[in-house]
Design an enzyme around this catalytic site. Structure first.
Site, short mmCIF file in Angstrom:
data_model
loop_
_atom_site.label_atom_id
_atom_site.label_comp_id
_atom_site.label_asym_id
_atom_site.label_seq_id
_atom_site.Cartn_x
_atom_site.Cartn_y
_atom_site.Cartn_z
N ASP B 24 0.86 -1.19 0.00
CA ASP B 24 0.00 0.00 0.00
C ASP B 24 0.90 1.23 0.00
O ASP B 24 1.74 1.39 0.87
CB ASP B 24 -0.89 -0.04 1.26
CG ASP B 24 -2.09 0.88 1.13
OD1 ASP B 24 -2.19 1.60 0.10
OD2 ASP B 24 -2.94 0.87 2.04
N ASP B 118 -3.15 2.65 -5.93
CA ASP B 118 -2.03 2.71 -4.99
C ASP B 118 -1.91 1.49 -4.08
O ASP B 118 -1.24 1.55 -3.07
CB ASP B 118 -2.12 3.99 -4.15
CG ASP B 118 -3.40 4.05 -3.34
OD1 ASP B 118 -4.29 3.21 -3.59
OD2 ASP B 118 -3.52 4.91 -2.47
N GLU B 119 -2.58 0.40 -4.41
CA GLU B 119 -2.35 -0.80 -3.61
C GLU B 119 -2.55 -2.05 -4.46
O GLU B 119 -3.28 -2.04 -5.44
CB GLU B 119 -3.28 -0.83 -2.38
CG GLU B 119 -4.74 -0.70 -2.72
CD GLU B 119 -5.63 -0.79 -1.48
OE1 GLU B 119 -5.35 -1.62 -0.60
OE2 GLU B 119 -6.61 -0.03 -1.41
#
Lengths: 376, 445
Positions: B24, B118-119
């Site tokens: 993350d 973003d993860e």
């Protein structure tokens, strides 16, 4: 009004007129066909403010006059009558029809409420009925059926000297046919945009009658915006469509990079078979190479089909995909045993032209199809 | 909440069988902004809508110490942290950074399942022989992301997806948590039920009413009791999770089911021109996302939220899949035109569903080349945007220079392509793409 008429003549006349009647008329009288007798002629007519049709039939008259009756009902009745002379008479507010032992009484509508049929525009020239019928059928197939683009639901008729050109497109294909006709004046130059369905239906009924079709088209003034078609004892008028038809002639590619010659009947059969696995919007894929043609449809996860067939091919191997419906309609519109398919690129229009058994292109007809793009 | 290492779940914990990694990015959007403007380092940075109804998309850890959180109204963030630097989001830049980071993951293992920009989950079972133990792989990822992208991330290392995700949350910022296979329940059970993936505020409240506050309570409660509070499916699923059981595999290439864009107006609007322009902008945004991700969709839907919060949506399925802005917009506008809500509008959204790979999408080409022309113009515009930033190219009616011009047809002499005189010349109904600011590549959008 009172007359005797042959059953077949009456049935044909009524059926033809009733066919163009509106199914949901804006005013009730438009659901009727007008029967009018004078001087030994019965004229049967129908009108929906867009299209009028009229046919005259020889009768043995007893009394002149007119009657307006439900077109649909009269068409069904005359079709079902035995093959015997028919006696028709207007009695009060009814029409009586006696044929052999059958007797019908139909209510009539007031004749004076019926609109006046449009005048025939001035005659422009004549064309062989059978040639015209097949030419119209070849072109009308490419016309749009979607009322959101009304312009494209028409067939553009261009008359230049003794050449008649018919054009239609629905944005995805384009059909062009050139044929000869006999204009009344040698320097005739006229254009009209005729609703494709009316033109096709009319040409189709006039074709088998043989002889000539007279084309009537106004050059301004009386009958402006109308076209008339007369063949034998039948005449049709139709309102023209408004608007500027797109300039489509320049879409015809002036060169090609590959060309295939295929037997029309065989290709129609193969495409029909393979297209069984294609959905409404999915293509049939045609892969051409020196070895011949492979027709495929279906995806990796869906049902799939493929079939190889003979074809003469010049050019680099190429795969091009089409809407199977568009391809079949084009093939069936070709008037020759061989189809010549000219290609430039899998994303550029492909051109179908008819050819004889020897592969020689028969000039006069072109059917363009835009491919379906597969892959980015 | 203590960092993982405090409770013995640090990088050195036993990672045998911990083949799932959840990576993350830390305060992703804000970090990307700081990366390109080093003068912002150490300062509170908030990325989000700037208008009176804007929402925070990302806040740097400096801003978070003031209580600023994602999804909080920007107005509130400004009150909490008046000294923060507020920036509008630049998704082009974020997606570029995201692609670079995901590329690093894919160089570790092909089994990468991105959850968002973003993860991502990684399954490193197969990478162990080559790259070492899971914790070592996680450290490599963290080092490479820092060195190559100048961004930090946090990694959860665990035997299953949901535990890995929990662990990465506890590792933040810039940390790593390993939950050994034999200690999953030790790790899990003290946590509040809300920590479980799929338990939102409402479910947590329902469970709290049953006296279940920790994951241990949930695990030890009879399933029937949970079922009464949460329903059949959720109950058995959560009960399994509470016992650390999560058989879900890492599925590479998370396939998006729909792509859309929506916007909330600063003031409720009812001007048809503004609505039209907004739909065009939203259609452009959504279609650009489609093209970026190589997808095309068949169903276009619009969402309209009225001033009183009533929300209506309408959708239409096209004859074939599209990724063309103009087609999406024309459909969206037609849908809106039918809807014509009488009230003022608070929010508008455009969404494309029924996605397939654009490569596989057959598309009927048209003789007038209209569709073809648009697809090509848009690809060119995409390329310009990729090079010069968002705002380099956009429809003329979206320029801030008053209403756009009226479109002309590709076919000379026709007021509109193929439909003759029927096309109305409405102001703002422009079909021109206009190039502007090409000379100013550095300008923020």
């Amino acid at each position: 009004m009172k007359f005797r008429v042959e059953r077949d003549a009456l049935a044909d006349a009524v059926a033809w007129t009733a066919k163009s009647l509106p199914s949901r008329p804006s005013v009730p009288v438009l659901a009727g066909v007008m029967l009018r007798v004078s001087g030994g002629q019965l004229v049967v007519s129908g009108f929906d403010y867009e299209v009028s049709s009229q046919v005259s039939v020889e009768v043995a008259p007893d009394a002149d006059g007119a009657a307006l009756v439900s077109g649909r009902l009269l068409a069904e009745i005359t079709k079902a009558l035995p093959a015997k002379p028919v006696d028709v008479a207007a009695v009060g507010a009814h029409l009586e029809l006696v044929c052999g032992s059958a007797r019908f009484t139909l209510p009539t509508m007031p004749v004076e409420d019926y609109p006046t049929l449009p005048e025939m525009p001035a005659t422009a020239g004549t064309v062989d009925a059978a040639t015209f019928a097949s030419a119209v059928a070849q072109v009308a197939v490419a016309a749009g059926r979607d009322d959101t683009l009304p312009l494209l639901t028409g067939v553009r008729v261009e008359l230049e000297g003794s050449t008649m050109t018919l054009l239609a497109t629905d944005r995805y294909r384009l059909a062009i046919k050139e044929l000869q006709w006999r204009p009344d004046t040698a320097e005739a130059s006229l254009q009209a945009l005729v609703p494709a369905k009316t033109l096709a239906d009319t040409a189709k009924t006039l074709g088998p009658l043989g002889g000539e079709v007279t084309l009537a088209l106004a050059r301004g003034g009386m009958g402006e915006g109308m076209v008339g078609l007369v063949g034998g004892t039948r005449r049709t008028t139709s309102r023209l469509l408004d608007g500027e038809f797109p300039k489509v002639r320049n879409l015809l590619p002036d060169h090609h990079s590959a060309q295939a010659r295929i037997q029309v009947s065989a290709l129609v059969e193969v495409v029909r078979r393979v297209a069984l696995v294609a959905e409404r919007t999915t293509p049939v894929r045609l892969s051409f190479s020196e070895d011949g043609l492979i027709v495929e449809a279906g995806g990796t996860e869906d049902a799939r089909a493929s079939e190889a067939m003979d074809c003469t091919y010049e050019g680099e191997a190429m795969q091009v995909a089409f809407n199977p419906g568009y391809l079949l309609e084009g093939l069936q519109a070709l008037d020759g045993p061989t189809a010549v398919l000219s290609l430039t690129d899998p994303r550029k229009p492909a051109v179908l032209a008819p050819a004889g058994e020897n592969g020689e292109i028969i000039p006069g007809y072109r059917y363009l199809i835009m491919p379906i793009r597969i892959g980015a | 909440m203590p960092r993982g290492d405090a409770a013995g779940f640090g990088p050195d914990a036993d990672d045998t069988g911990c083949v799932i990694l959840h990576v993350d990015m830390d305060a992703f959007f804000a970090s990307v902004e700081v990366r390109r403007r080093p003068e912002l380092r150490g300062r509170p940075v908030v990325v989000g809508g700037i208008g009176p109804r804007g929402v925070v998309s990302s806040a740097s850890y400096e801003a978070r110490t003031f209580g600023v959180r994602s999804a909080m109204p920007s107005v509130r963030a400004r009150r909490l942290c008046p000294g923060a630097v507020f920036l509008p989001p630049d998704f082009t830049e974020y997606s570029r950074a995201s692609r670079a980071v995901m590329q690093i993951f894919r160089e570790i293992t092909p089994l990468v399942e991105p959850l968002s920009m973003d993860e991502a989950f990684l399954d490193v079972a197969g990478a162990r022989r080559l790259l070492g133990r899971p914790a070592a792989i996680a450290a490599t990822i963290r080092r490479r992301v820092a060195e190559e992208q100048a961004l930090t991330c946090s990694v959860g290392v665990a035997p299953s997806k949901f535990v890995a995700k929990l662990a990465s949350t506890r590792a933040k910022p810039d940390g790593m948590v390993v939950v050994p296979a034999g200690r999953v329940l030790d790790y899990l059970h003290p946590l509040p039920v809300a920590a479980l993936w799929g338990v939102g505020e409402r479910s947590a409240e329902a469970l709290r009413r049953l006296g279940l506050t920790t994951i241990r309570d949930l695990a030890q409660a009879p399933v029937g009791m949970i079922r009464s509070a949460l329903g059949e499916a959720a109950a058995s699923h959560l009960h399994e999770l509470a016992w650390g059981r999560d058989p879900r595999a890492v599925v590479p290439e998370h396939v998006e089911k729909s792509i859309g864009a929506e916007t909330t107006f600063d003031d409720d609007i009812d001007d048809p021109l503004v609505i039209r322009r907004t739909l065009l902008a939203l259609a452009g945004k959504a279609a650009a996302r489609l093209r970026q991700t190589g997808q095309a969709g068949r169903t276009v839907s619009i969402k309209v939220r009225l001033a009183d919060f009533r929300t209506v949506s309408r959708s239409r399925t096209l004859p074939g899949p599209t990724d063309v802005t103009n087609e999406v917009f024309e459909t969206a506008w037609a849908l809106y035109d039918i809807l014509r809500p009488g009230d003022r509008i608070r929010l508008l959204g455009v969404r494309i569903e029924g996605l397939i790979e654009a490569e596989r999408a057959p598309r009927q080409l048209a003789l007038d080349g209209r569709e073809h022309g648009w697809a090509e113009a848009e690809r060119a515009a995409d390329a310009a945007v990729a090079r010069f930033g968002a705002g380099a190219v956009r429809p003329a009616s979206l320029l801030d220079k008053g209403p756009g011009r009226v479109g002309e047809s590709e076919w000379s002499g026709m007021p509109g392509p193929w439909n003759g005189a029927r096309e109305e010349a409405a102001p703002g109904k422009s079909r021109h793409l206009s190039v502007d600011r090409l000379s100013d590549p550095g300008s923020p959008s």
